[in-house]
Design an enzyme around this catalytic site. Structure first.
Site, short mmCIF file in Angstrom:
data_model
loop_
_atom_site.label_atom_id
_atom_site.label_comp_id
_atom_site.label_asym_id
_atom_site.label_seq_id
_atom_site.Cartn_x
_atom_site.Cartn_y
_atom_site.Cartn_z
CD GLU A 165 -29.78 69.24 35.64
OE1 GLU A 165 -28.69 68.93 36.19
OE2 GLU A 165 -29.86 69.64 34.46
CG HIS A 182 -30.00 65.06 35.15
ND1 HIS A 182 -30.48 65.17 33.86
CD2 HIS A 182 -28.86 65.79 35.18
CE1 HIS A 182 -29.64 65.90 33.15
NE2 HIS A 182 -28.66 66.30 33.94
CG HIS A 219 -24.12 65.26 36.04
ND1 HIS A 219 -24.62 66.24 36.87
CD2 HIS A 219 -24.68 65.46 34.82
CE1 HIS A 219 -25.48 66.99 36.17
NE2 HIS A 219 -25.52 66.56 34.93
#
Length: 333
Positions: free
Chosen positions: A300, A170, A99
Site C-alpha cells: 500500500e 488496497h 483507513h
C-alpha cells in the site's frame, strides 16, 4: 462507455461496474469504495475480491478499495492542525482510527466521471465533519491500464479547509493463484521501517532493516524463517522523507509457481507491506476461491501512518489552494 450494475445498496443506490482492457491486463472497477473487484493477467485473476456486492458489504477486509480520508492508522484517532485538536472515528478496537473510519472512502459510493476501454475516472466528495475530519474534500481516482502491462493509479484531492489526506490502493495480490502467498518473494527498496506496538501503531522510532526480519532489500520469502514465528508483517517501509515528483521503484513481488513479477513504482514516501495473515473470509471469493490466512499480500503506497502525531514523519496536511497528488503503477511482467 456502458456500465454494468454490480449490485444495489439497501437504500436503492445502484453500484456500477466498469471493465477495462489493455494488452494482457483486464480490470473490473466498481463505484463502491473505488474498488478494483478483479484484475486479470492473461485471463487469470491475480487479486482477491468478490463477484457480488453483498460480500463486499459484509466480509471484505478492504479488498481492492481506496481507503481515506486517511489510510492506515491514527493513534487514538487524535491529531491537531494549527493548534486545533480533532477527534476522528475510533474504529479499530474502539481505540484507534483505521483507513478513514467506520465508513471512509473505501466504503462510500463514488461516481463515474468518465471512462473508456482502458481508463476510468471516479469522484467522491467527503463532507465537512465526515468521520470527524475538518473541511470538505473532493477526491478523484483514475485507474488506467497502460500499453506496458501496468495498472496506473492516480489519486488527487482538494479541500476548503486544512485537513488530513492520505490515500492508498488496497488490493491483495496473489500471483500464483494458490492458497497462500508464503512462497512469494518480496523486495522492498527501503533501508528503514517503522516499528509498531502491539496495536500496530508506530512507536515513533525509525529503524534500519539490516539484520532484522524486515530486510527485503534483496528480496526474501514471506514465509517465516526459523526464529521468526512471532514476526508480524504489517509495517510501513520508509522510501523517502516526502512525496516525490517522479515515479520511483518501491517494491517487487515474484510468484513461486507462475513466473509472474509485479513491480510497484510510486511517488509516495512510504509503502505498507501486509502479508494478509488475518484474512479469513467465510464466503467464496473470485472464481469460488476460499480465502484463508495469507491468501494475498498488500503493498500500500502511502504517507507514513500516524504522521500527524510525529514531527519527524512525512507531512499529510492538505490546505486550501493545494492539490494532493499520489501516482502509483503496478507493473507486470
Amino acid at each position: 462507455m456502458a456500465h454494468d450494475v454490480f449490485g444495489t445498496l439497501g437504500d436503492g443506490t445502484e453500484i456500477a461496474a466498469v471493465t477495462l482492457k489493455k494488452g494482457r491486463l483486464e480490470a473490473r472497477v466498481i463505484t463502491y469504495g473505488a474498488i478494483i473487484a478483479d484484475l486479470k493477467l492473461d485471463g487469470r485473476s491475480i487479486v482477491l475480491g468478490f463477484d457480488n456486492l453483498e460480500s463486499y458489504l459484509t466480509h471484505s477486509p478492504y479488498f481492492g478499495a481506496v481507503p481515506g480520508r486517511y489510510a492506515n492508522r491514527i493513534n487514538e484517532g487524535r491529531f491537531s492542525i494549527d493548534g486545533e485538536a480533532f477527534q476522528v472515528t475510533k474504529n479499530q478496537q474502539n481505540t484507534h482510527h483505521l483507513h478513514g473510519g467506520a465508513k471512509g472512502f473505501g466504503k462510500s459510493v463514488w461516481t463515474i466521471e468518465q471512462s473508456d476501454k482502458s481508463s476510468v475516472l471516479l469522484k467522491y466528495v467527503s463532507a465537512d465533519g465526515e468521520e470527524g475530519y475538518p473541511g470538505q474534500v473532493e477526491a478523484l481516482c483514475r485507474y488506467t491500464l497502460t500499453g506496458a502491462n501496468a495498472l496506473r493509479v492516480r489519486l488527487t484531492a482538494t479541500t476548503d479547509r486544512p485537513t488530513l489526506v492520505n490515500l492508498t490502493q488496497h488490493s491483495y495480490f496473489n500471483l500464483d493463484g494458490g492458497p497462500d502467498i508464503l512462497d512469494h518473494t518480496v523486495e522492498v527498496a527501503a533501508e528503514r521501517y517503522l516499528p509498531v506496538n502491539a496495536e500496530l501503531i508506530p512507536t515513533g522510532e525509525m529503524r534500519n532493516v539490516e539484520w532484522t526480519p524486515y530486510d527485503f532489500q534483496d528480496g526474501r520469502n514471506v514465509r517465516r524463517k526459523s526464529g521468526e514465528e512471532n514476526v508480524i508483517f504489517d509495517h510501513n517501509f520508509c522510501l523517502a522523507e516526502q512525496p516525490r515528483s517522479e515515479l520511483s521503484f518501491a517494491a517487487a513481488v515474484e510468484g513461486a509457481e507462475s513466473d509472474t513479477r509485479m513491480e510497484l513504482w510510486t511517488t509516495e514516501p512510504g509503502v505498507q507491506f501486509y502479508d494478509g495473515k488475518k484474512v479469513d473470509v467465510s464466503v467464496p471469493g473470485l472464481n469460488g476461491t476460499q480465502y484463508g490466512p495469507h491468501a494475498g499480500l498488500c503493498l500500500e503506497p502511502q504517507r507514513w501512518p500516524d504522521s500527524p502525531n510525529h514531527d519527524t514523519f512525512t507531512d499529510s496536511i492538505l490546505r486550501p489552494g493545494e492539490t494532493y497528488v499520489h501516482v502509483s503503477e503496478f507493473r507486470f511482467s
